[in-house]
Motif scaffolding. Structure first.
Motif, PDB file in Angstrom:
ATOM      1  N   THR A 121      43.150  34.912  43.128  1.00  0.00           N
ATOM      2  CA  THR A 121      43.045  36.203  42.458  1.00  0.00           C
ATOM      3  C   THR A 121      42.405  37.236  43.395  1.00  0.00           C
ATOM      4  O   THR A 121      41.694  36.879  44.342  1.00  0.00           O
ATOM      5  CB  THR A 121      42.181  36.096  41.201  1.00  0.00           C
ATOM      6  N   TYR A 129      39.238  32.760  39.830  1.00  0.00           N
ATOM      7  CA  TYR A 129      38.131  33.549  39.285  1.00  0.00           C
ATOM      8  C   TYR A 129      38.528  35.008  39.069  1.00  0.00           C
ATOM      9  O   TYR A 129      39.187  35.631  39.904  1.00  0.00           O
ATOM     10  CB  TYR A 129      36.937  33.492  40.234  1.00  0.00           C
ATOM     11  N   THR A 130      38.107  35.559  37.940  1.00  0.00           N
ATOM     12  CA  THR A 130      38.219  36.991  37.675  1.00  0.00           C
ATOM     13  C   THR A 130      36.890  37.468  37.102  1.00  0.00           C
ATOM     14  O   THR A 130      36.140  36.693  36.493  1.00  0.00           O
ATOM     15  CB  THR A 130      39.339  37.311  36.670  1.00  0.00           C
ATOM     16  N   LEU A 131      36.581  38.751  37.301  1.00  0.00           N
ATOM     17  CA  LEU A 131      35.333  39.306  36.795  1.00  0.00           C
ATOM     18  C   LEU A 131      35.212  39.080  35.292  1.00  0.00           C
ATOM     19  O   LEU A 131      36.165  39.288  34.535  1.00  0.00           O
ATOM     20  CB  LEU A 131      35.275  40.813  37.097  1.00  0.00           C
ATOM     21  N   VAL A 162      37.996  39.354  46.980  1.00  0.00           N
ATOM     22  CA  VAL A 162      36.918  40.304  47.222  1.00  0.00           C
ATOM     23  C   VAL A 162      35.608  39.551  47.453  1.00  0.00           C
ATOM     24  O   VAL A 162      34.843  39.868  48.380  1.00  0.00           O
ATOM     25  CB  VAL A 162      36.778  41.285  46.037  1.00  0.00           C
ATOM     26  N   ASP A 213      39.986  39.221  42.664  1.00  0.00           N
ATOM     27  CA  ASP A 213      38.534  39.144  42.529  1.00  0.00           C
ATOM     28  C   ASP A 213      37.963  38.027  43.398  1.00  0.00           C
ATOM     29  O   ASP A 213      36.878  38.169  43.976  1.00  0.00           O
ATOM     30  CB  ASP A 213      38.145  38.920  41.066  1.00  0.00           C
ATOM     31  N   TYR A 242      30.387  32.801  36.489  1.00  0.00           N
ATOM     32  CA  TYR A 242      30.084  33.129  37.884  1.00  0.00           C
ATOM     33  C   TYR A 242      29.454  31.952  38.636  1.00  0.00           C
ATOM     34  O   TYR A 242      29.190  32.053  39.835  1.00  0.00           O
ATOM     35  CB  TYR A 242      29.132  34.329  37.919  1.00  0.00           C
ATOM     36  N   CYS A 277      30.828  30.968  42.096  1.00  0.00           N
ATOM     37  CA  CYS A 277      30.537  32.002  43.094  1.00  0.00           C
ATOM     38  C   CYS A 277      29.082  31.917  43.535  1.00  0.00           C
ATOM     39  O   CYS A 277      28.770  32.029  44.737  1.00  0.00           O
ATOM     40  CB  CYS A 277      30.835  33.384  42.525  1.00  0.00           C
TER      41      CYS A 277
END
Length: 244
Positions: free
Chosen positions: A78, A36-38, A83, A80, A42, A45
């Protein structure tokens, strides 16, 4: 009449949200979280976040989910994804995840995420992990650990924190002073020589003392009002031989 607007131009350049793809189950959500990346979908998540909330009050379910989130931090996922995992661990992590996350505390890139995940967990296991990491960490990671130990008001680590008041790295010395000052504890009484070093650079005492105000706050937060006069007197006695 057409009037050009930077905001309208920017709005046209923003790509639409990616289509949401339903999550089959928790395994599917974690598999997709790995990459996943911003800006991506989503949905996985969100699914994991809902499971985190549902696990509250169910210790076995909570630990199983927290273990999987801890694995994200220790994997090649990743940044992201890591985080996100750290944010959710802040909510549900327990002492069970400390062993997996402790090695990351000294990592320059991941140290903050690991600290954020476990800092709020009560108990000696977390405090011991932070104390151990303090001896190994450098730079930004060490500064973060100093802040965490201060937030936990760890009297046993106080002596190590006092030693860092005279550390060669100015940022570390500043963090040590700030940690003690902001988390004042009657058990944390920094020794006068350390405060004096913070007040003045003995090799070039005519220079502006970089942490003068912070040292004053450190004294006021660590000592009773009645003791402050005695401490200032001792500082004067300590500095007089070096000509300050």
């Amino acid at each position: 009449l057409f009037v050009f607007s930077p905001l309208s131009a920017r709005a046209q350049s923003i790509p639409p949200d990616p289509p949401a793809v339903a999550v089959a189950n928790l395994d599917d959500a974690f598999a997709r979280l790995h990459d996943y990346t911003l800006g991506q979908d989503y949905t996985p998540c969100k699914y994991i976040g809902e499971q985190v909330l549902a696990a509250q009050g169910h210790l076995d379910q909570r630990n199983a989910l927290a273990d999987r989130l801890a694995l994200v931090l220790t994997s090649d996922a990743t940044m992201d994804a890591k985080v996100f995992a750290s944010e959710k661990l802040y909510i549900i992590a327990t002492e069970q995840q400390v062993d997996a996350l402790a090695p990351l505390l000294t990592d320059e890139k991941l140290g903050d995420l690991a600290r954020y995940a476990i800092e709020q967990i009560p108990g000696e296991k977390v405090t011991n992990a932070l104390r151990t990491a303090l001896d190994k960490a450098t730079g930004k990671a060490r500064i973060g650990i100093v802040n965490s130990l201060g937030a936990r008001k760890d009297a046993a680590a106080a002596q190590k924190t006092f030693l860092l008041l005279t550390d060669a790295e100015p940022d570390t010395a500043h963090a040590a002073a700030q940690s003690i000052a902001q988390n004042g504890n009657s058990l944390l009484k920094p020794p006068v020589p350390a405060i004096s070093k913070l007040l003045f650079d003995h090799e070039n005492w005519n220079a502006d003392p970089p942490h003068f105000n912070l040292a004053r706050i450190l004294i006021l937060s660590s000592y009773s009002w009645a003791d402050c006069r005695r401490v200032y007197s001792q500082i004067f006695d300590f500095l007089t031989p070096v000509g300050v």
